[in-house]
Design a protein around this motif. Structure first.
Motif: not given
Length: 53
Positions: A13-18, A21-25, A30-32
């Motif tokens: 998740l740290s790849r997508y949330f810094t 920036q945040a990239d929840p899509v 990482t989950v499904n």
């Protein structure tokens, strides 16, 4: 019916949330995969808004 074998995800998740920036899509991967990613990104936005208001 055969079960489909999933390849384990190595992305974190740290790849997508810094802090910048945040990239929840894409974080959904990482989950499904991208299953319902847009809907879950909406939940993220609503939750973040509730925390910062």
């Amino acid at each position: 019916m055969h079960q489909r074998k999933e390849v384990p995800q190595t992305k974190k998740l740290s790849r997508y949330f810094t802090p910048l920036q945040a990239d929840p899509v894409q974080a959904r991967r990482t989950v499904n995969g991208l299953d319902r990613a847009e809907r879950i990104a909406g939940y993220y936005a609503a939750f973040l808004h509730a925390l910062t208001c």
